[in-house]
Scaffold this motif. Sequence first.
Motif, PDB file in Angstrom:
ATOM      1  N   ASN A  69       0.828  -1.205   0.000  1.00  0.00           N
ATOM      2  CA  ASN A  69       0.000   0.000   0.000  1.00  0.00           C
ATOM      3  C   ASN A  69       0.863   1.255   0.000  1.00  0.00           C
ATOM      4  OD1 ASN A  69      -2.444  -1.348  -0.088  1.00  0.00           O
ATOM      5  ND2 ASN A  69      -2.700  -1.375   2.124  1.00  0.00           N
ATOM      6  N   GLN A  71       3.956   1.550  -1.201  1.00  0.00           N
ATOM      7  CA  GLN A  71       4.549   1.667  -2.533  1.00  0.00           C
ATOM      8  C   GLN A  71       3.511   2.135  -3.552  1.00  0.00           C
ATOM      9  OE1 GLN A  71       6.286  -2.160  -3.375  1.00  0.00           O
ATOM     10  NE2 GLN A  71       8.009  -1.834  -2.000  1.00  0.00           N
ATOM     11  N   THR A  72       2.285   1.632  -3.444  1.00  0.00           N
ATOM     12  CA  THR A  72       1.219   2.041  -4.361  1.00  0.00           C
ATOM     13  C   THR A  72       0.942   3.533  -4.230  1.00  0.00           C
ATOM     14  OG1 THR A  72       0.219  -0.150  -4.272  1.00  0.00           O
ATOM     15  CG2 THR A  72      -1.205   1.660  -4.987  1.00  0.00           C
ATOM     16  N   THR A  73       0.882   4.014  -3.015  1.00  0.00           N
ATOM     17  CA  THR A  73       0.650   5.440  -2.776  1.00  0.00           C
ATOM     18  C   THR A  73       1.783   6.268  -3.380  1.00  0.00           C
ATOM     19  OG1 THR A  73      -0.558   4.954  -0.751  1.00  0.00           O
ATOM     20  CG2 THR A  73       0.305   7.191  -0.991  1.00  0.00           C
ATOM     21  N   LYS A  76       1.506   6.169  -7.187  1.00  0.00           N
ATOM     22  CA  LYS A  76       0.381   6.979  -7.649  1.00  0.00           C
ATOM     23  C   LYS A  76       0.752   8.462  -7.617  1.00  0.00           C
ATOM     24  CE  LYS A  76      -4.527   7.892  -6.888  1.00  0.00           C
ATOM     25  NZ  LYS A  76      -4.390   9.273  -7.252  1.00  0.00           N
TER      26      LYS A  76
END
Length: 135
Positions: A69, A71-73, A76
Amino acid sequence: MINQERNMLPKLNELDRMVEDAKRRAEEGQKVEGGGGTRLMPEEIMRARRVEVKRMEVERLRGVLSEVNSQTTHLKTTLDTERAHVDALRQSIDEAACKMIPRELLGEFETELEVGFAEAMAAEAAAGNYQLVQR
């Protein structure tokens, strides 16, 4: 002599009865009580061990999920920044093109580009290189 002094015969008989009772309960799958409290059946011991292993795995997976999560943030945010940069470049190019090309020619040029691009994409799709998506 020791047998008589310590009254061993009734005690040994009681011990035999307890052993037989424990064997019978074990065969029936009942819990066997001992001096240290309730003893668990092997199935219960294994289930308790599996529960602990599963709890540890759940905690490990929560850590992995948290990292993903995070890394995803980050990705993004990076993507949004790059998109804003591309949009700014596109706007600069549009403004420069408007200054260089007369407005009436620009409209014709955009139409030609759109038609040419559509034809090129159709040819690529026919060759199996791309899949056309209708908007």
